[in-house]
Write a protein that holds these residues in place. Structure first.
Motif, PDB file in Angstrom:
ATOM      1  N   GLU A  37       6.658  69.837  15.634  1.00  0.00           N
ATOM      2  CA  GLU A  37       5.828  70.762  15.167  1.00  0.00           C
ATOM      3  C   GLU A  37       5.041  71.873  16.120  1.00  0.00           C
ATOM      4  N   LEU A  38       4.664  71.096  17.102  1.00  0.00           N
ATOM      5  CA  LEU A  38       3.907  71.847  18.173  1.00  0.00           C
ATOM      6  C   LEU A  38       4.803  72.898  18.809  1.00  0.00           C
ATOM      7  N   LEU A  39       5.968  72.500  18.906  1.00  0.00           N
ATOM      8  CA  LEU A  39       7.015  73.672  19.619  1.00  0.00           C
ATOM      9  C   LEU A  39       7.185  74.733  18.490  1.00  0.00           C
ATOM     10  N   ARG A  40       7.246  74.380  17.426  1.00  0.00           N
ATOM     11  CA  ARG A  40       7.352  75.495  16.298  1.00  0.00           C
ATOM     12  C   ARG A  40       6.151  76.280  16.245  1.00  0.00           C
ATOM     13  N   TYR A  41       4.903  75.771  16.213  1.00  0.00           N
ATOM     14  CA  TYR A  41       3.604  76.484  15.827  1.00  0.00           C
ATOM     15  C   TYR A  41       3.286  77.253  16.904  1.00  0.00           C
ATOM     16  N   ASP A  42       3.450  77.060  17.984  1.00  0.00           N
ATOM     17  CA  ASP A  42       3.269  78.041  19.319  1.00  0.00           C
ATOM     18  C   ASP A  42       4.203  77.829  20.339  1.00  0.00           C
ATOM     19  N   SER A  43       5.352  78.370  20.082  1.00  0.00           N
ATOM     20  CA  SER A  43       6.381  78.033  21.051  1.00  0.00           C
ATOM     21  C   SER A  43       6.216  78.370  22.541  1.00  0.00           C
ATOM     22  N   PRO A  44       6.477  77.845  23.472  1.00  0.00           N
ATOM     23  CA  PRO A  44       6.413  77.913  24.774  1.00  0.00           C
ATOM     24  C   PRO A  44       7.292  79.203  25.244  1.00  0.00           C
ATOM     25  N   VAL A  45       8.068  79.286  24.663  1.00  0.00           N
ATOM     26  CA  VAL A  45       9.165  80.551  24.816  1.00  0.00           C
ATOM     27  C   VAL A  45       8.958  81.516  23.707  1.00  0.00           C
ATOM     28  N   ARG A  46       8.225  82.673  23.886  1.00  0.00           N
ATOM     29  CA  ARG A  46       7.880  83.514  22.761  1.00  0.00           C
ATOM     30  C   ARG A  46       9.154  84.451  22.258  1.00  0.00           C
ATOM     31  N   ASP A  47       9.732  84.817  23.506  1.00  0.00           N
ATOM     32  CA  ASP A  47      10.949  85.787  23.353  1.00  0.00           C
ATOM     33  C   ASP A  47      12.304  85.507  24.047  1.00  0.00           C
ATOM     34  N   ALA A  48      13.279  85.473  23.515  1.00  0.00           N
ATOM     35  CA  ALA A  48      14.506  85.207  24.205  1.00  0.00           C
ATOM     36  C   ALA A  48      14.842  86.226  24.947  1.00  0.00           C
ATOM     37  N   THR A  49      15.705  86.089  25.961  1.00  0.00           N
ATOM     38  CA  THR A  49      16.092  87.170  26.911  1.00  0.00           C
ATOM     39  C   THR A  49      16.933  88.151  26.180  1.00  0.00           C
ATOM     40  N   PHE A  50      16.917  89.240  26.617  1.00  0.00           N
ATOM     41  CA  PHE A  50      18.026  90.296  25.646  1.00  0.00           C
ATOM     42  C   PHE A  50      19.179  89.860  25.465  1.00  0.00           C
ATOM     43  N   ARG A  51      19.901  90.240  24.346  1.00  0.00           N
ATOM     44  CA  ARG A  51      21.181  90.016  23.962  1.00  0.00           C
ATOM     45  C   ARG A  51      21.676  91.244  23.744  1.00  0.00           C
ATOM     46  N   CYS A  52      23.219  91.102  23.516  1.00  0.00           N
ATOM     47  CA  CYS A  52      24.078  92.348  23.442  1.00  0.00           C
ATOM     48  C   CYS A  52      25.002  91.872  22.138  1.00  0.00           C
ATOM     49  N   ALA A  53      24.685  92.710  21.204  1.00  0.00           N
ATOM     50  CA  ALA A  53      25.464  92.471  19.842  1.00  0.00           C
ATOM     51  C   ALA A  53      27.006  92.241  19.753  1.00  0.00           C
ATOM     52  N   ALA A  54      27.679  91.275  19.832  1.00  0.00           N
ATOM     53  CA  ALA A  54      29.106  91.404  19.858  1.00  0.00           C
ATOM     54  C   ALA A  54      29.839  92.079  18.740  1.00  0.00           C
ATOM     55  N   GLU A  55      29.206  92.375  17.702  1.00  0.00           N
ATOM     56  CA  GLU A  55      29.948  93.200  16.851  1.00  0.00           C
ATOM     57  C   GLU A  55      29.228  93.760  15.695  1.00  0.00           C
ATOM     58  N   PRO A  56      29.279  94.781  15.002  1.00  0.00           N
ATOM     59  CA  PRO A  56      28.386  95.408  14.292  1.00  0.00           C
ATOM     60  C   PRO A  56      27.942  94.555  13.078  1.00  0.00           C
ATOM     61  N   ILE A  57      26.600  94.770  13.084  1.00  0.00           N
ATOM     62  CA  ILE A  57      25.799  93.884  11.563  1.00  0.00           C
ATOM     63  C   ILE A  57      24.876  95.004  11.213  1.00  0.00           C
ATOM     64  N   GLU A  66      27.892  97.234  17.825  1.00  0.00           N
ATOM     65  CA  GLU A  66      28.482  96.607  18.775  1.00  0.00           C
ATOM     66  C   GLU A  66      27.911  96.832  20.127  1.00  0.00           C
ATOM     67  N   GLY A  67      27.444  96.068  20.835  1.00  0.00           N
ATOM     68  CA  GLY A  67      27.059  96.147  22.132  1.00  0.00           C
ATOM     69  C   GLY A  67      25.524  96.796  22.380  1.00  0.00           C
ATOM     70  N   ASP A  68      24.990  96.900  21.158  1.00  0.00           N
ATOM     71  CA  ASP A  68      23.336  97.379  20.967  1.00  0.00           C
ATOM     72  C   ASP A  68      22.765  96.098  21.744  1.00  0.00           C
ATOM     73  N   ILE A  69      21.689  96.553  22.482  1.00  0.00           N
ATOM     74  CA  ILE A  69      20.625  95.146  23.089  1.00  0.00           C
ATOM     75  C   ILE A  69      19.858  94.926  21.992  1.00  0.00           C
ATOM     76  N   VAL A  70      19.605  93.747  21.740  1.00  0.00           N
ATOM     77  CA  VAL A  70      18.597  93.098  20.758  1.00  0.00           C
ATOM     78  C   VAL A  70      17.712  92.187  21.640  1.00  0.00           C
ATOM     79  N   SER A  71      16.327  92.075  21.018  1.00  0.00           N
ATOM     80  CA  SER A  71      15.631  91.138  21.552  1.00  0.00           C
ATOM     81  C   SER A  71      15.147  90.072  20.179  1.00  0.00           C
ATOM     82  N   LEU A  72      15.311  88.831  20.599  1.00  0.00           N
ATOM     83  CA  LEU A  72      14.936  87.522  19.647  1.00  0.00           C
ATOM     84  C   LEU A  72      13.604  87.213  19.774  1.00  0.00           C
ATOM     85  N   LEU A  73      12.494  87.243  18.743  1.00  0.00           N
ATOM     86  CA  LEU A  73      11.293  86.933  18.805  1.00  0.00           C
ATOM     87  C   LEU A  73      11.340  85.440  18.348  1.00  0.00           C
TER      88      LEU A  73
END
Length: 161
Positions: A37-57, A66-73
């Motif tokens: 719960e403490l990991l969920r409530y205030d995660s030590p990692v706030r943002d994932a490193t950038f990812r590249c979309a493998a396919e359109p969505i 496809e190929g767009d850069i996304v950042s996961l929060l």
């Protein structure tokens, strides 16, 4: 380090939940769910490193090509009300707790087991050895280390009550 600092801040701001970890219902099972719960409530990692979309969505009416850069929060995902009931409330007994604090799939944190073990040892010991403490200054005056990906306090000043 950030799990323990962020987690202790969450427990200091939610003394009833801290009391659950030191009270009669405490034990290995509750400590395990508390760490998750403490990991969920205030995660030590706030943002994932950038990812590249493998396919359109399309997500919520927005096309990601496809190929767009996304950042996961991760911090935001772990507070998603459609995934976690009463998501803004700390509940050390929350189960199930399928948070994303360590990522997912091929990007899952290789240090997750060690971090969980450190939390399971640190939180009960700190609560027991520190005794009754409160924040030495208001939470909104605490300094956070500057970083885009990680979320952690520069210091967590406390005083005995």
């Amino acid at each position: 380090m950030n799990l323990i600092g962020n987690g202790m801040l969450a427990l200091l701001r939610n003394p009833g939940e801290a009391a659950r970890l030191t009270g009669p219902e405490s034990g290995p099972g509750l400590v395990t769910t508390a760490v998750e719960e403490l990991l969920r409530y205030d995660s030590p990692v706030r943002d994932a490193t950038f990812r590249c979309a493998a396919e359109p969505i399309e997500l919520h009416g927005q096309l990601i090509g496809e190929g767009d850069i996304v950042s996961l929060l991760i911090g935001s995902a772990n507070r998603d009300e459609s995934r976690f009931r009463d998501a803004d409330r700390l509940d050390v007994g929350r189960a199930p707790n399928d948070h994303l604090a360590f990522g997912y799939g091929p990007h899952f944190c290789i240090g997750a087991a060690l971090a969980r073990l450190e939390g399971a040892v640190a939180f009960p010991l700190l609560l027991e050895r520190l005794g009754p403490v409160v924040l030495a200054k208001p939470a909104d005056e605490l300094a956070w280390r500057p970083a885009r990906v990680m979320r952690g306090l520069a210091a967590l000043p406390v005083v005995r009550t």
